[in-house]
Design a protein around this motif. Structure first.
Motif, PDB file in Angstrom:
ATOM      1  N   VAL A   1       2.968   5.569   2.153  1.00 28.18           N
ATOM      2  CA  VAL A   1       2.736   5.915   3.552  1.00 28.18           C
ATOM      3  C   VAL A   1       1.284   5.593   3.874  1.00 28.18           C
ATOM      4  CG1 VAL A   1       2.657   7.768   5.263  1.00 28.18           C
ATOM      5  CG2 VAL A   1       4.466   7.753   3.530  1.00 28.18           C
ATOM      6  N   GLU A   2       1.089   4.789   4.911  1.00 25.63           N
ATOM      7  CA  GLU A   2      -0.257   4.383   5.318  1.00 25.63           C
ATOM      8  C   GLU A   2      -0.503   4.879   6.738  1.00 25.63           C
ATOM      9  OE1 GLU A   2      -3.694   3.559   5.820  1.00 25.63           O
ATOM     10  OE2 GLU A   2      -3.032   2.722   3.888  1.00 25.63           O
ATOM     11  N   MET A   3      -1.520   5.755   6.914  1.00 28.72           N
ATOM     12  CA  MET A   3      -1.760   6.394   8.207  1.00 28.72           C
ATOM     13  C   MET A   3      -3.001   5.884   8.921  1.00 28.72           C
ATOM     14  SD  MET A   3      -0.775  10.365   7.349  1.00 28.72           S
ATOM     15  CE  MET A   3      -1.249  10.888   8.987  1.00 28.72           C
ATOM     16  N   SER A   4      -3.633   4.829   8.440  1.00 24.86           N
ATOM     17  CA  SER A   4      -4.907   4.388   9.014  1.00 24.86           C
ATOM     18  C   SER A   4      -4.771   3.916  10.452  1.00 24.86           C
ATOM     19  CB  SER A   4      -5.526   3.272   8.160  1.00 24.86           C
ATOM     20  OG  SER A   4      -4.672   2.144   8.108  1.00 24.86           O
ATOM     21  N   GLU A   5      -3.571   3.492  10.866  1.00 27.95           N
ATOM     22  CA  GLU A   5      -3.378   3.005  12.232  1.00 27.95           C
ATOM     23  C   GLU A   5      -2.624   4.001  13.113  1.00 27.95           C
ATOM     24  OE1 GLU A   5      -1.952  -1.000  12.530  1.00 27.95           O
ATOM     25  OE2 GLU A   5      -3.168  -1.689  10.847  1.00 27.95           O
TER      26      GLU A   5
ATOM     27  N   PHE B   1      11.379  10.896   0.983  1.00 23.04           N
ATOM     28  CA  PHE B   1      10.393  10.789   2.070  1.00 23.04           C
ATOM     29  C   PHE B   1       9.382  11.932   1.960  1.00 23.04           C
ATOM     30  CE2 PHE B   1       9.953  10.789   7.012  1.00 23.04           C
ATOM     31  CZ  PHE B   1       8.778  10.050   6.927  1.00 23.04           C
ATOM     32  N   ALA B   2       9.888  13.152   1.783  1.00 23.16           N
ATOM     33  CA  ALA B   2       9.002  14.311   1.683  1.00 23.16           C
ATOM     34  C   ALA B   2       8.083  14.205   0.471  1.00 23.16           C
ATOM     35  CB  ALA B   2       9.832  15.590   1.613  1.00 23.16           C
ATOM     36  N   THR B   3       8.609  13.698  -0.631  1.00 22.35           N
ATOM     37  CA  THR B   3       7.803  13.559  -1.847  1.00 22.35           C
ATOM     38  C   THR B   3       6.663  12.570  -1.646  1.00 22.35           C
ATOM     39  OG1 THR B   3       9.681  14.104  -3.284  1.00 22.35           O
ATOM     40  CG2 THR B   3       7.872  12.881  -4.284  1.00 22.35           C
ATOM     41  N   VAL B   4       6.965  11.419  -1.027  1.00 22.89           N
ATOM     42  CA  VAL B   4       5.932  10.402  -0.815  1.00 22.89           C
ATOM     43  C   VAL B   4       4.897  10.893   0.200  1.00 22.89           C
ATOM     44  CG1 VAL B   4       5.471   8.024  -0.107  1.00 22.89           C
ATOM     45  CG2 VAL B   4       7.528   8.555  -1.430  1.00 22.89           C
ATOM     46  N   VAL B   5       5.344  11.554   1.246  1.00 22.45           N
ATOM     47  CA  VAL B   5       4.412  12.105   2.236  1.00 22.45           C
ATOM     48  C   VAL B   5       3.478  13.117   1.564  1.00 22.45           C
ATOM     49  CG1 VAL B   5       4.244  13.609   4.272  1.00 22.45           C
ATOM     50  CG2 VAL B   5       5.859  11.701   4.264  1.00 22.45           C
TER      51      VAL B   5
ATOM     52  N   CYS C   1      -0.186  11.876   1.809  1.00 18.70           N
ATOM     53  CA  CYS C   1      -0.813  12.526   2.966  1.00 18.70           C
ATOM     54  C   CYS C   1      -1.237  13.966   2.672  1.00 18.70           C
ATOM     55  CB  CYS C   1       0.146  12.518   4.155  1.00 18.70           C
ATOM     56  SG  CYS C   1       0.839  10.899   4.539  1.00 18.70           S
ATOM     57  N   CYS C   2      -0.911  14.440   1.476  1.00 18.33           N
ATOM     58  CA  CYS C   2      -1.262  15.812   1.077  1.00 18.33           C
ATOM     59  C   CYS C   2      -0.687  16.862   2.027  1.00 18.33           C
ATOM     60  CB  CYS C   2      -2.780  15.975   0.970  1.00 18.33           C
ATOM     61  SG  CYS C   2      -3.529  14.863  -0.235  1.00 18.33           S
ATOM     62  N   ARG C   3       0.517  16.594   2.514  1.00 10.95           N
ATOM     63  CA  ARG C   3       1.195  17.539   3.401  1.00 10.95           C
ATOM     64  C   ARG C   3       2.648  17.669   2.962  1.00 10.95           C
ATOM     65  NH1 ARG C   3      -0.644  14.983   9.281  1.00 10.95           N
ATOM     66  NH2 ARG C   3      -2.887  14.954   8.866  1.00 10.95           N
TER      67      ARG C   3
END
Length: 378
Positions: free
Chosen positions: A174-178, A229-233, A237-239
């Motif tokens: 998961v990439e959140m930079s954008e 999905f939850a595991t990767v997040v 993302c530490c959430r």
């Protein structure tokens, strides 16, 4: 004498506003000089936008978006007239009305269009967004919504995942930079009437998947995908909001919004009561009328009529509250402490088509008869 009239919609036949007008029409036949305050209600599902826009003198905004199967459609959301707030029903872009028995496929259905509505509201500079979580055709955990807002969901080859819950098992990063930075300045309130977590026996796939057309084999794939999905997040993302009440709402859209925005889950009826300023409007009421399509044992679990009754009696203790319904189900005896009386509106046996056509007249007639009883007992 003051009547406050605050029903939800009678699904499939009357909007909340039409139901309120019908009730007022009937009561006026008996008390033509009474004071009437109409407050159309909703609980975060269908009719929430209309109720809040009508109550605040707001406006509707139309936006081209992608429906659950990535077809371009026009969806609308509301801008309230009393605050810099947008109100969105996720079903407007990602709802069951866009699919049928032939096209429904929860493995492919996406919340991307809901993300597009959020993005449009953010671009208009709103401070707050209320999102109704109900009526979804999706079980993608809010993945499509996140992608529309700039989150990248990548597979092992670094490619963007295709839309739909069926692809989530292939998520690697998961990439959140954008992610749209303006979201950090916006308060997001999630209007939900369910407390289901994302996964497990009470989760989005197992409880709601079959309602959206998922076969047992599809449910297994969706459950595995949501858990992954939850595991990767959590890792990237530490959430981990997957166990929070409401994370499983709208096919897991609650999870996606909790994970990628500053969102908070609220009871839908509580939000509508707040933003319609119901407490002020009910001051001085002699009678309160409410209702919805069906009143039954589920009403006591936070449905609109119950919320209206309890909110009214907090302001005017002991005020008589009358509920009108399209039909009455089992378990209404459990509502004795919350309603003075509950009435079914249909006037005689009829098929569904005729009942829908007659709904305005039937609700008005029932309200009139209740008003006549009130007059006799005064």
């Amino acid at each position: 004498m003051k009547f406050v009239i605050a029903p939800d919609s009678f699904k499939g036949s009357l909007t909340a506003k039409q139901a309120a007008l019908a009730m007022a029409t009937g009561i006026r036949r008996v008390f033509p000089r009474a004071e009437y305050t109409l407050v159309p209600m909703a609980d975060g599902g269908e009719g929430t936008v209309a109720a809040l826009v009508d109550a605040t003198g707001g406006q509707l905004v139309q936006v081209p978006v992608h429906d659950p199967l990535d077809r371009v459609v026009t969806a609308s959301y509301g801008l309230l007239g009393t605050s810099n707030t947008a109100v969105i029903e996720m079903a407007a872009a990602s709802g069951l009305q866009f699919v049928d028995a032939q096209t429904s496929n929860p493995l492919l259905a996406s919340t991307y269009g809901t993300g597009e509505l959020i993005k449009d509201a953010v671009a208009r500079g709103v401070d707050r967004i209320i999102i109704g979580l109900g009526g979804s055709a999706t079980v993608d955990g809010g993945a499509g919504m996140a992608q529309a807002l700039g989150v990248h969901l990548l597979n092992e080859a670094g490619q963007e995942l295709p839309h739909g819950g069926g692809a989530l098992t292939h998520l690697t990063r998961v990439e959140m930079s954008e992610l749209d930075p303006r979201l950090h300045q916006v308060e997001i309130l999630l209007a939900a009437d369910v407390n289901n977590p994302l996964t497990g026996s009470e989760g989005a796939a197992r409880v709601f998947g079959p309602q959206k057309g998922a076969t047992p084999a599809m449910v297994t794939i969706l459950e595995r995908g949501l858990a992954h999905f939850a595991t990767v997040v959590k890792h990237d993302c530490c959430r981990d909001p997957s166990r929070k009440p409401g994370a499983g709402a709208a096919g897991g859209l609650g999870f996606g919004l909790l994970a990628f925005t500053h969102a908070e889950v609220k009871r839908g009826i509580d939000l509508v009561l707040q933003y319609t300023d119901f407490a002020r409007q009910v001051v001085g009421a002699d009678y309160v009328f409410t209702g919805e399509g069906q009143v039954d044992f589920q009403t006591e679990f936070g449905k609109t009529p119950l919320g209206v009754s309890r909110a009214a009696r907090q302001v005017v203790p002991g005020v008589p509250v009358i509920a009108l319904a399209g039909s009455l189900g089992s378990g209404i005896d459990a509502l004795d402490d919350d309603f003075t009386a509950v009435f079914a509106a249909p006037s005689g046996a009829k098929d569904l088509h005729q009942a829908i056509a007659d709904a305005p007249a039937d609700v008005a007639l029932t309200a009139e008869n209740v008003a006549r009883l009130i007059k006799r007992l005064k």
